[in-house]
Design a protein around this motif. Structure first.
Motif, short mmCIF file in Angstrom:
data_model
loop_
_atom_site.label_atom_id
_atom_site.label_comp_id
_atom_site.label_asym_id
_atom_site.label_seq_id
_atom_site.Cartn_x
_atom_site.Cartn_y
_atom_site.Cartn_z
N VAL A 104 78.22 30.98 9.53
CA VAL A 104 77.09 30.13 10.35
C VAL A 104 77.47 29.88 11.66
CG1 VAL A 104 76.25 28.01 10.19
CG2 VAL A 104 76.87 29.15 7.96
N LYS A 105 78.70 29.80 11.97
CA LYS A 105 79.28 29.52 13.32
C LYS A 105 78.87 30.75 14.25
CE LYS A 105 82.52 25.96 12.64
NZ LYS A 105 83.68 25.61 12.20
N SER A 106 78.88 32.03 13.71
CA SER A 106 78.93 33.16 14.58
C SER A 106 77.26 33.73 14.45
CB SER A 106 79.56 34.24 14.50
OG SER A 106 79.72 34.45 13.01
N THR A 135 68.99 19.38 4.33
CA THR A 135 69.51 17.87 4.55
C THR A 135 68.16 16.95 4.33
OG1 THR A 135 68.71 18.15 6.91
CG2 THR A 135 71.20 18.44 6.33
N GLY A 136 67.14 17.55 4.19
CA GLY A 136 65.79 16.53 4.28
C GLY A 136 65.24 16.16 5.54
N ALA A 137 66.06 16.27 6.70
CA ALA A 137 65.46 15.86 7.96
C ALA A 137 64.25 16.70 8.38
CB ALA A 137 66.89 15.89 8.85
N SER A 138 63.38 16.05 9.06
CA SER A 138 62.21 17.05 9.68
C SER A 138 62.61 18.21 10.78
CB SER A 138 61.07 16.28 9.79
OG SER A 138 61.19 15.54 11.09
N ILE A 139 61.99 18.97 11.06
CA ILE A 139 62.25 19.56 12.13
C ILE A 139 62.17 18.87 13.46
CG2 ILE A 139 61.58 21.85 13.40
CD1 ILE A 139 62.62 22.95 11.17
N ALA A 140 61.24 18.08 13.61
CA ALA A 140 60.91 17.24 14.79
C ALA A 140 62.18 16.18 14.89
CB ALA A 140 59.64 16.49 14.79
N GLU A 141 62.66 15.60 13.74
CA GLU A 141 63.79 14.78 13.84
C GLU A 141 65.10 15.50 14.51
OE1 GLU A 141 62.63 12.70 9.78
OE2 GLU A 141 64.97 12.85 10.15
N LEU A 142 65.18 16.70 13.98
CA LEU A 142 66.28 17.83 14.36
C LEU A 142 66.24 18.06 15.84
CD1 LEU A 142 66.95 19.95 11.20
CD2 LEU A 142 68.05 18.02 11.70
N GLU A 143 65.14 18.32 16.47
CA GLU A 143 64.76 18.64 17.82
C GLU A 143 65.40 17.54 18.68
OE1 GLU A 143 61.17 21.89 17.64
OE2 GLU A 143 60.73 19.90 17.66
N GLU A 144 64.89 16.41 18.22
CA GLU A 144 65.23 15.19 18.87
C GLU A 144 66.78 14.93 18.87
OE1 GLU A 144 64.02 10.69 18.64
OE2 GLU A 144 62.39 11.97 18.03
N ARG A 145 67.47 14.98 17.68
CA ARG A 145 68.69 14.63 17.45
C ARG A 145 69.69 15.65 18.43
NH1 ARG A 145 70.99 15.73 11.41
NH2 ARG A 145 69.05 14.17 11.08
N ALA A 168 68.62 17.22 21.21
CA ALA A 168 68.07 17.29 22.67
C ALA A 168 69.23 17.32 23.58
CB ALA A 168 67.05 16.36 22.83
N GLY A 169 69.29 18.16 24.29
CA GLY A 169 70.58 18.30 25.32
C GLY A 169 71.97 18.59 24.81
N LYS A 170 71.93 18.96 23.53
CA LYS A 170 73.14 19.45 23.13
C LYS A 170 73.10 20.82 22.95
CE LYS A 170 74.17 15.47 20.33
NZ LYS A 170 74.20 14.61 19.07
N GLY A 171 74.04 21.69 22.95
CA GLY A 171 74.15 23.28 22.80
C GLY A 171 73.91 23.63 21.57
N TYR A 172 73.77 24.84 21.36
CA TYR A 172 73.85 25.73 20.09
C TYR A 172 75.09 25.36 19.04
CZ TYR A 172 69.75 28.36 22.13
OH TYR A 172 68.64 28.74 22.43
N GLY A 173 76.21 25.22 20.01
CA GLY A 173 77.49 25.05 19.04
C GLY A 173 77.28 23.77 18.25
N ALA A 174 76.77 22.82 18.73
CA ALA A 174 76.66 21.23 17.98
C ALA A 174 75.98 21.73 16.75
CB ALA A 174 76.08 20.40 18.63
N LEU A 175 74.77 22.43 16.83
CA LEU A 175 73.78 22.60 15.73
C LEU A 175 74.67 23.53 14.74
CD1 LEU A 175 71.27 22.75 14.03
CD2 LEU A 175 70.61 24.66 15.61
N LYS A 176 75.27 24.56 14.97
CA LYS A 176 76.00 25.56 14.27
C LYS A 176 77.14 25.05 13.60
CE LYS A 176 75.07 29.59 16.93
NZ LYS A 176 75.52 30.87 17.60
N GLU A 235 79.00 22.88 8.42
CA GLU A 235 79.68 21.74 7.58
C GLU A 235 78.62 21.38 6.49
OE1 GLU A 235 80.64 17.21 8.28
OE2 GLU A 235 81.56 18.67 10.07
N ILE A 236 77.39 21.43 6.68
CA ILE A 236 76.31 21.03 5.60
C ILE A 236 76.15 22.06 4.75
CG2 ILE A 236 73.80 21.19 5.33
CD1 ILE A 236 73.67 20.06 8.33
N MET A 237 76.41 23.45 4.99
CA MET A 237 76.65 24.53 4.12
C MET A 237 77.86 24.57 3.20
SD MET A 237 74.20 26.66 3.97
CE MET A 237 75.05 27.77 3.04
#
Ligand code: TYM
Length: 332
Positions: free
Chosen positions: A220-222, A252-262, A264-272, A277-279
């Motif tokens: 996932v991280k790569s 997780t049940g979070a909507s895509i819009a919520e995730l885009e907001e969460r 925002a301003g963070k890099g791909y590393g944070a998402l991955k 962890e979720i996986m």
């Protein structure tokens, strides 16, 4: 209540994330609202060369993974396709209604036979979609929960049901595909322009649910994304990031819009990192539950035996009707 039927091939061993999000997750939900029939498609599994001991083990393994995913034998009918001989019997009838050209146009057959070489591809592989038609029609299913790659086979089912009903009188329910837009096609984590599949060019992009969770976190991280930095859902221009957002959102049940907001301003590393962890949190108990079912093969086999009995009751009735309609003399 309306009926659903679906199936999964017990060939690969572990389910991958595409199988789970595209199909199995819907199966679990639909058992609450529908009369649900789910099948381990072992007849389909022998359309390519198989090892007998492996097929047997993988059939139990697939059943264990379905139960670990949340299928409840009290709420659905879970069975092995070869335990219900009516599948092969109705398939023959449907073969005789299918045009050679019609079968030749099935894209999955074209892909698979191209991969094997035309001379090595079996006649079984050619007629595989017609067996799938029989699977669905035997249960008079109203809906067929699958991923996008199975849509054409459900369309063929509709065509053949209409053709049969037109020629011999109303016999089969004409089913609809049940395909959720968001998860219809989960993409490879290394090449997000192709669907995740067991025949991926590199195992690095294939997220198997039974892999070591640490290895999954690493994959996932790569994951391949893009050279931009913005976390935004845009399937066309940002397929990698969009795929990660889809997986995150569904698990997780979070909507895509919520995730885009969460993010925002963070890099791909944070998402991955979060998604890794979720996986891990998802696959760790999944693996444990699967192992528990495998450790008790007697219970597993008795669930499948009961399922086959329930399935046969429905399948036998439909087959008898179809046999009568085509003009077979009853064996009295
Ligand atoms: P199979 O075993 O290849 O796949 C099982 C299910 O997983 C879905 N799937 C995906 N969904 C989203 N993204 C992906 N990357 C992805 N990869 C796989 C598939 O669409 C499928 O729903 N022919 C069928 C088995 C079958 C069947 C049936 C299905 C046999 N008889 C009758 C429905 C009804 C197959 O090979 O699926």
């Amino acid at each position: 209540s309306p009926r659903v039927l679906s199936g999964i091939q017990p060939t690969a061993g572990s389910f991958h994330l595409g199988n789970y999000l595209g199909a199995v997750r819907q199966w679990v939900a639909l058992q609450e609202t529908h009369d649900a029939f789910y099948m381990l498609a072992d007849l389909h599994a022998i359309t390519v060369t198989q090892d007998p001991a492996e097929l047997r083990a993988n059939t139990r393994l697939a059943a264990a993974q379905l139960l670990a995913s949340g299928l409840d034998p009290d709420r659905c009918t879970l069975f092995v396709q070869s335990h219900v001989p009516e599948h092969a019997q109705l398939a023959w009838v449907m073969n005789c209604l299918t045009g050679f050209g019609e079968a030749s146009r099935m894209t999955q057959f074209k892909d698979k036979s191209a991969r094997q070489g035309a001379d090595r591809a079996s006649v079984g592989l050619f007629t595989y979609p017609v067996l799938q038609v029989a699977d669905i029609l035997l249960y008079q299913a109203n809906e067929v929960p699958v991923g996008e790659d199975q849509r054409q086979h459900v369309e063929l089912t509709r065509d053949l049901a209409d053709r049969f009903n037109g020629r011999f009188g109303p016999t089969f329910t004409v089913p609809k595909p049940h395909i959720l837009k968001e998860t219809a096609k989960i993409y490879d984590f290394q090449d997000p322009t192709v669907k995740m599949s067991k025949s991926a060019s590199t195992p690095k992009g294939l997220i198997n649910l039974l892999d070591d969770p640490k290895a999954t976190a690493k994959k996932v991280k790569s994951a391949v994304t893009d050279t931009d930095t913005v976390i935004r859902y845009d399937a066309e221009n940002k397929p990698g990031v969009s795929n990660l957002l889809t997986v995150h959102s569904t698990l997780t049940g979070a909507s895509i819009a919520e995730l885009e907001e969460r993010y925002a301003g963070k890099g791909y590393g944070a998402l991955k990192t979060d998604l890794a962890e979720i996986m891990v949190e998802f696959v760790t108990p999944f693996k444990e539950r699967t192992q528990q079912y495998l450790d008790d093969p007697e219970t597993l086999d008795s669930i499948l035996a009961k399922g086959a009995e329930k399935a046969r009751a429905v399948a036998a009735e439909t087959l008898a009707l179809a046999y009568e309609r085509v003009g077979f003399l009853p064996a009295k």
